[in-house]
Design an enzyme around this catalytic site. Sequence first.
Site, PDB file in Angstrom:
ATOM      1  N   SER A 159      46.020  35.561  40.797  1.00 11.03           N
ATOM      2  CA  SER A 159      46.366  35.447  39.372  1.00 11.03           C
ATOM      3  C   SER A 159      46.423  36.769  38.637  1.00 11.03           C
ATOM      4  O   SER A 159      47.000  36.853  37.554  1.00 11.03           O
ATOM      5  CB  SER A 159      45.350  34.529  38.676  1.00 11.03           C
ATOM      6  OG  SER A 159      44.034  34.940  38.999  1.00 11.03           O
ATOM      7  N   TYR A 203      28.624  45.347  47.382  1.00  8.82           N
ATOM      8  CA  TYR A 203      30.087  45.422  47.555  1.00  8.82           C
ATOM      9  C   TYR A 203      30.442  46.116  48.871  1.00  8.82           C
ATOM     10  O   TYR A 203      31.276  45.637  49.643  1.00  8.82           O
ATOM     11  CB  TYR A 203      30.669  46.175  46.361  1.00  8.82           C
ATOM     12  CG  TYR A 203      32.182  46.229  46.321  1.00  8.82           C
ATOM     13  CD1 TYR A 203      32.926  45.096  46.006  1.00  8.82           C
ATOM     14  CD2 TYR A 203      32.871  47.420  46.567  1.00  8.82           C
ATOM     15  CE1 TYR A 203      34.311  45.145  45.951  1.00  8.82           C
ATOM     16  CE2 TYR A 203      34.251  47.479  46.511  1.00  8.82           C
ATOM     17  CZ  TYR A 203      34.964  46.343  46.201  1.00  8.82           C
ATOM     18  OH  TYR A 203      36.343  46.392  46.147  1.00  8.82           O
TER      19      TYR A 203
HETATM   20  P1  NAP Z   1      40.867  41.694  39.772  1.00  7.73           P
HETATM   21  O1  NAP Z   1      41.973  42.290  38.988  1.00  7.73           O
HETATM   22  O2  NAP Z   1      39.494  41.640  39.186  1.00  7.73           O
HETATM   23  O3  NAP Z   1      41.308  40.213  40.228  1.00  7.73           O
HETATM   24  C1  NAP Z   1      40.443  39.426  40.994  1.00  7.73           C
HETATM   25  C2  NAP Z   1      41.138  38.168  41.457  1.00  7.73           C
HETATM   26  O4  NAP Z   1      40.235  37.425  42.299  1.00  7.73           O
HETATM   27  C3  NAP Z   1      41.550  37.249  40.337  1.00  7.73           C
HETATM   28  O5  NAP Z   1      42.753  36.607  40.701  1.00  7.73           O
HETATM   29  C4  NAP Z   1      40.403  36.220  40.291  1.00  7.73           C
HETATM   30  O6  NAP Z   1      40.772  34.956  39.776  1.00  7.73           O
HETATM   31  C5  NAP Z   1      40.088  36.112  41.780  1.00  7.73           C
HETATM   32  N1  NAP Z   1      38.741  35.634  42.067  1.00  7.73           N
HETATM   33  C6  NAP Z   1      37.555  36.257  41.814  1.00  7.73           C
HETATM   34  N2  NAP Z   1      36.536  35.487  42.235  1.00  7.73           N
HETATM   35  C7  NAP Z   1      37.061  34.357  42.758  1.00  7.73           C
HETATM   36  C8  NAP Z   1      36.540  33.177  43.339  1.00  7.73           C
HETATM   37  N3  NAP Z   1      35.214  32.979  43.483  1.00  7.73           N
HETATM   38  N4  NAP Z   1      37.406  32.216  43.765  1.00  7.73           N
HETATM   39  C9  NAP Z   1      38.749  32.379  43.626  1.00  7.73           C
HETATM   40  N5  NAP Z   1      39.308  33.478  43.084  1.00  7.73           N
HETATM   41  C10 NAP Z   1      38.486  34.455  42.656  1.00  7.73           C
HETATM   42  O7  NAP Z   1      40.684  42.450  41.177  1.00  7.73           O
HETATM   43  P2  NAP Z   1      41.636  43.508  41.929  1.00  7.73           P
HETATM   44  O8  NAP Z   1      41.287  44.865  41.445  1.00  7.73           O
HETATM   45  O9  NAP Z   1      43.048  43.052  41.899  1.00  7.73           O
HETATM   46  O10 NAP Z   1      41.028  43.397  43.412  1.00  7.73           O
HETATM   47  C11 NAP Z   1      41.611  42.555  44.397  1.00  7.73           C
HETATM   48  C12 NAP Z   1      40.950  42.875  45.731  1.00  7.73           C
HETATM   49  O11 NAP Z   1      41.141  44.249  46.052  1.00  7.73           O
HETATM   50  C13 NAP Z   1      39.441  42.651  45.747  1.00  7.73           C
HETATM   51  O12 NAP Z   1      39.047  42.134  47.009  1.00  7.73           O
HETATM   52  C14 NAP Z   1      38.872  44.039  45.561  1.00  7.73           C
HETATM   53  O13 NAP Z   1      37.576  44.170  46.115  1.00  7.73           O
HETATM   54  C15 NAP Z   1      39.897  44.856  46.334  1.00  7.73           C
HETATM   55  N6  NAP Z   1      39.929  46.264  45.929  1.00  7.73           N
HETATM   56  C16 NAP Z   1      40.294  46.633  44.679  1.00  7.73           C
HETATM   57  C17 NAP Z   1      40.320  47.992  44.341  1.00  7.73           C
HETATM   58  C18 NAP Z   1      40.743  48.464  42.989  1.00  7.73           C
HETATM   59  O14 NAP Z   1      40.706  49.704  42.781  1.00  7.73           O
HETATM   60  N7  NAP Z   1      41.167  47.613  42.082  1.00  7.73           N
HETATM   61  C19 NAP Z   1      39.932  48.948  45.282  1.00  7.73           C
HETATM   62  C20 NAP Z   1      39.544  48.539  46.547  1.00  7.73           C
HETATM   63  C21 NAP Z   1      39.548  47.195  46.867  1.00  7.73           C
HETATM   64  P3  NAP Z   1      40.768  34.657  38.146  1.00  7.73           P
HETATM   65  O15 NAP Z   1      41.948  35.393  37.566  1.00  7.73           O
HETATM   66  O16 NAP Z   1      40.930  33.190  38.031  1.00  7.73           O
HETATM   67  O17 NAP Z   1      39.471  35.188  37.621  1.00  7.73           O
END
Ligand code: NAP
Length: 251
Positions: free
Chosen positions: A14, A155
């Site tokens: 999402s 994490y």
């Molecule tokens: P984000 O913008 O915070 O989005 C998180 C997503 O995960 C949202 O769609 C949220 O749904 C969903 N979510 C969270 N908890 C959930 C649950 N219990 N059940 C179902 N859905 C859940 O995160 P992002 O930055 O895009 O990160 C995505 C992935 O990349 C993660 O695994 C993160 O650890 C990894 N990552 C990110 C970065 C970075 O710099 N951003 C770096 C390294 C790794 P809702 O919208 O409904 O809340």
Amino acid sequence: MNVSERVALVTGGSRGIGKAIVFALAKAGAKVAFVYQSNQEAADQIVTDLTSQGHEVYAIKADVSQKSEADAAIENVVSKWGRLDILVNNAGIIRDKLVLAMSAEEWHEVINTNLSSVFNFCQAAIRPMMSNRFGRIVNMSSVAADFSNPGQANYAASKAGIEGFSRCLATEYAKRGITVNCVAPGFIETDMTVAVVNAAGDKVKNSIPVKRLGKPEDIANAVLFLASEESSYITGQVLKVDGGLTLGGMG
Ligand code: NAP
């Protein structure tokens, strides 16, 4: 990258990186279901945007940390489209605290949402993938799996766990035509990183050799490749997509 007519499920679709992955797969011709937890408005908007452009996309509300909800989500996709070819385990959260200040709840919430979810969805996806003798699983790790960031013990453990789990799964099902790989992003501009980036200002950008934060699309492009036909000889790997952040140079 050929994913045409493939059926994909993306968790955490999402917002942020997951949303970019949903768009990339759909625009490359896959049918895409995605899981979100609470942000229904954002999920509905994605479905509206992509279906109005002729793509086949729908959203499933589920908590990825719950095994029964993961099983139901996979069943939902298989009963709707008759198969599952691509699984992207992307949903993830942070609850940063130094270990002495970290509650057991904050530990378990991160481990269950980030790591147990990967087991939940992979286990449910393997059978339908085996019956087609084709599968592409991409699990979202992080450069934090290898870093020693104070405040990120939960994490980092979850992401290192994802990488170990993925290597084992890759060897278990390689002969069935299923590949399992990880993508490890660096600093990507999403809701997850906004507070860190705002607090640190240009320090973050300057620590990255390419001198910019990553965009969700940078990660989606790597996922698209690992989800495609063309990546069939790559399994059990971790692809860092971090602008050179982990190269350890002097900038
Ligand atoms: P984000 O913008 O915070 O989005 C998180 C997503 O995960 C949202 O769609 C949220 O749904 C969903 N979510 C969270 N908890 C959930 C649950 N219990 N059940 C179902 N859905 C859940 O995160 P992002 O930055 O895009 O990160 C995505 C992935 O990349 C993660 O695994 C993160 O650890 C990894 N990552 C990110 C970065 C970075 O710099 N951003 C770096 C390294 C790794 P809702 O919208 O409904 O809340």
